[in-house]
Motif scaffolding. Sequence first.
Motif, mmCIF file in Angstrom:
data_model
loop_
_atom_site.group_PDB
_atom_site.id
_atom_site.type_symbol
_atom_site.label_atom_id
_atom_site.label_comp_id
_atom_site.label_asym_id
_atom_site.label_seq_id
_atom_site.Cartn_x
_atom_site.Cartn_y
_atom_site.Cartn_z
ATOM 1 N N LEU A 94 1.267 -1.046 0.440
ATOM 2 C CA LEU A 94 -0.486 -0.036 -0.186
ATOM 3 C C LEU A 94 1.222 1.433 -0.103
ATOM 4 O O LEU A 94 0.105 2.380 -1.086
ATOM 5 N N ASP A 95 2.264 1.557 0.598
ATOM 6 C CA ASP A 95 2.582 2.038 0.585
ATOM 7 C C ASP A 95 3.534 3.139 -0.652
ATOM 8 O O ASP A 95 3.523 4.304 -0.804
ATOM 9 N N GLY A 96 3.998 1.684 -1.407
ATOM 10 C CA GLY A 96 4.337 1.648 -2.747
ATOM 11 C C GLY A 96 3.261 2.531 -3.087
ATOM 12 O O GLY A 96 3.616 3.340 -4.728
ATOM 13 N N MET A 97 1.475 2.464 -3.060
ATOM 14 C CA MET A 97 0.624 3.049 -3.300
ATOM 15 C C MET A 97 0.279 4.463 -2.812
ATOM 16 O O MET A 97 -0.942 4.982 -3.858
ATOM 17 N N GLY A 98 1.428 4.834 -2.422
ATOM 18 C CA GLY A 98 0.398 6.127 -1.492
ATOM 19 C C GLY A 98 -0.791 5.872 -1.008
ATOM 20 O O GLY A 98 -1.504 6.983 -0.289
ATOM 21 N N MET A 99 -1.151 5.051 -0.207
ATOM 22 C CA MET A 99 -2.597 4.660 0.924
ATOM 23 C C MET A 99 -1.725 3.622 1.840
ATOM 24 O O MET A 99 -0.422 3.497 2.117
ATOM 25 N N THR A 100 -2.153 3.686 2.612
ATOM 26 C CA THR A 100 -2.192 3.372 4.106
ATOM 27 C C THR A 100 -2.966 2.074 4.524
ATOM 28 O O THR A 100 -3.985 2.103 3.751
ATOM 29 N N LEU A 101 -2.669 1.591 5.692
ATOM 30 C CA LEU A 101 -3.326 0.278 6.924
ATOM 31 C C LEU A 101 -3.626 0.822 7.743
ATOM 32 O O LEU A 101 -3.345 1.096 8.575
ATOM 33 N N SER A 102 -5.603 1.379 7.431
ATOM 34 C CA SER A 102 -5.392 1.673 8.600
ATOM 35 C C SER A 102 -5.867 0.942 10.282
ATOM 36 O O SER A 102 -5.580 1.081 11.216
ATOM 37 N N GLY A 103 -6.246 -0.543 9.852
ATOM 38 C CA GLY A 103 -6.249 -1.534 10.614
ATOM 39 C C GLY A 103 -7.101 -2.403 10.245
ATOM 40 O O GLY A 103 -7.040 -3.062 8.809
ATOM 41 N N THR A 104 -8.553 -2.692 11.227
ATOM 42 C CA THR A 104 -8.956 -4.631 10.174
ATOM 43 C C THR A 104 -10.032 -5.021 11.218
ATOM 44 O O THR A 104 -9.940 -4.532 12.302
ATOM 45 N N HIS A 105 -10.459 -5.492 10.699
ATOM 46 C CA HIS A 105 -11.994 -6.273 11.050
ATOM 47 C C HIS A 105 -11.319 -7.467 11.563
ATOM 48 O O HIS A 105 -10.550 -8.310 10.487
ATOM 49 N N THR A 106 -11.649 -7.738 12.841
ATOM 50 C CA THR A 106 -11.001 -9.155 13.628
ATOM 51 C C THR A 106 -12.220 -9.616 14.081
ATOM 52 O O THR A 106 -13.531 -8.520 14.209
ATOM 53 N N GLY A 107 -11.335 -10.661 15.256
ATOM 54 C CA GLY A 107 -12.525 -10.631 16.338
ATOM 55 C C GLY A 107 -12.410 -11.818 16.920
ATOM 56 O O GLY A 107 -11.584 -12.794 17.199
ATOM 57 N N SER A 108 -13.525 -12.234 17.950
ATOM 58 C CA SER A 108 -13.382 -13.277 19.273
ATOM 59 C C SER A 108 -15.223 -13.792 19.311
ATOM 60 O O SER A 108 -15.604 -13.100 19.864
ATOM 61 N N ALA A 109 -15.493 -14.692 19.172
ATOM 62 C CA ALA A 109 -16.809 -15.466 19.884
ATOM 63 C C ALA A 109 -16.956 -15.335 21.237
ATOM 64 O O ALA A 109 -18.340 -15.754 21.895
ATOM 65 N N ILE A 110 -15.884 -15.310 21.419
ATOM 66 C CA ILE A 110 -15.383 -15.609 23.164
ATOM 67 C C ILE A 110 -16.078 -14.776 24.488
ATOM 68 O O ILE A 110 -15.694 -13.755 24.470
ATOM 69 N N LEU A 111 -17.104 -14.717 25.135
ATOM 70 C CA LEU A 111 -17.559 -14.426 26.202
ATOM 71 C C LEU A 111 -16.553 -14.257 27.432
ATOM 72 O O LEU A 111 -16.077 -15.163 27.909
ATOM 73 N N ARG A 137 -6.185 0.743 14.473
ATOM 74 C CA ARG A 137 -7.452 0.228 14.708
ATOM 75 C C ARG A 137 -7.946 -1.773 15.063
ATOM 76 O O ARG A 137 -8.054 -2.026 13.161
ATOM 77 N N ALA A 138 -8.088 -2.023 15.774
ATOM 78 C CA ALA A 138 -8.672 -3.424 15.848
ATOM 79 C C ALA A 138 -10.003 -3.318 16.178
ATOM 80 O O ALA A 138 -10.538 -2.956 17.149
ATOM 81 N N ILE A 139 -10.140 -4.355 14.891
ATOM 82 C CA ILE A 139 -12.477 -3.381 15.421
ATOM 83 C C ILE A 139 -12.926 -4.777 15.468
ATOM 84 O O ILE A 139 -12.667 -6.086 14.566
ATOM 85 N N GLN A 140 -13.684 -5.326 16.410
ATOM 86 C CA GLN A 140 -14.911 -6.243 16.647
ATOM 87 C C GLN A 140 -15.705 -6.562 15.332
ATOM 88 O O GLN A 140 -16.349 -5.389 15.499
ATOM 89 N N SER A 141 -15.962 -7.372 14.147
ATOM 90 C CA SER A 141 -16.471 -7.280 13.286
ATOM 91 C C SER A 141 -17.656 -8.242 13.485
ATOM 92 O O SER A 141 -18.458 -8.086 12.118
ATOM 93 N N TRP A 142 -18.125 -8.681 14.703
ATOM 94 C CA TRP A 142 -19.244 -9.532 14.529
ATOM 95 C C TRP A 142 -19.975 -9.721 16.028
ATOM 96 O O TRP A 142 -18.970 -8.940 17.027
#
Length: 299
Positions: A94-111, A137-142
Motif C-alpha cells: 500500500l505504501d508504494g501506492m500512496g495508501m496506508t493500512l488503517s486497521g482490520t476487522h477481526t474478532g472473537s466469539a468468546i465472552l 485500529r482492531a475492530i470486532q466485526s460481529w
Amino acid sequence: MKRRDFIGKGASLFASCCLLQKLPLSAMPVVNESMKKNRNRVGIQLYSVKDDLAKDFTGSLQKLSDIGFSSVETYGFDGNLFLGKRLKEVSSILDGMGMTLSGTHTGSAILSADTGAKEWDSWKKCCDELKAAGAKRAIQSWLPATKTTDDLKRLADHYNRVGEVCKKSGIKFGHHNHSAEMKTVEGNVIFDYLIQNTDPSLVFFQFDLGHALEAGADCVAYLKKYPGRFTCWHATDHKINSGSRELGKGDVDFDALFALAKQSGLEELVVEQESGDDRFACCKVDFDFLRKYPWAKIK
C-alpha cells in the motif's frame, strides 16, 4: 504525463543514479509521503472487492489507489495472515501506492466468562501485527451471541478488557455494528447497552450507517445521543427493504450526518460497498459522492 507517473519515473531514475554513483538508496526522496499529502480522508474496507482481491491482489489495490482512496481496512484477520500475507507486507504494498493500512476487522466469539490467557494472548498478537504494519485500529466485526442481560454485561466487560490490552499496545479497539445490535434483549437495545457500559477511553464504535438504517435505527439521533463514541463510520447506503446501494442512492441522510461529524468525533471514514457487478465502478461512485463533503478533504 500524470503527476503521480512523473514523480514515480523521477524516483526510479534517481534510484538508478544512486546505484551507478554508489550512493545509499536512503538518499532517495520519500515519494509515498509526497503522494499522501495530496490525498483525502476517505478509506475503503477491502471486503468491498474481495472477489477481485482473490484473483489479483496487487492489481486490485492499485485500482483502489487510482480511484483516490487514501487508506484501506482489511477483513477476516486471524491474528496471523490476511489472504496469505502478513499485515506488514500488505502495508508495504500500500505504501508504494500512496495508501496506508488503517486497521482490520477481526474478532472473537468468546465472552469473558469463558476467557483464559489464550484469549488475551490472541489480542496481543493481533495488536503486535497491526503495530508492525503501522495500523491503528482492531475492530470486532460481529456480535457474539447475546441472549440475556448477563450476556450483555459479560460482553461489555470483555470489550473493556480487550480495549485495555489494545491500548497498552498503542492500538484502538472498536466494535462494528450490523443489524443485530439494534435488537432488544430483556428490555435493552444491544447497541445502546454496549455504548453505555463500555469505557469511551477503551472502546470506540465503528458506525455502519446503512446496516443501522436497515435495522430501523435513526443514525442522526445516535450521533446526537452519544457524542464522541462514533469516531469511525462505515459509509454504507441502503434503500430500506431493498438492500445495499451505492452511496447517495439509498436512504441514509449523509447531509445530516456530516453536519454532526465534529460532534461525533469522526476521525476516519471507511467505504464498504456490498453490491454491484462491477465493484470498482461502484466504489468510484462512492468515492466521488463522499469527496464533495468538506470533512473528506485533508486538513
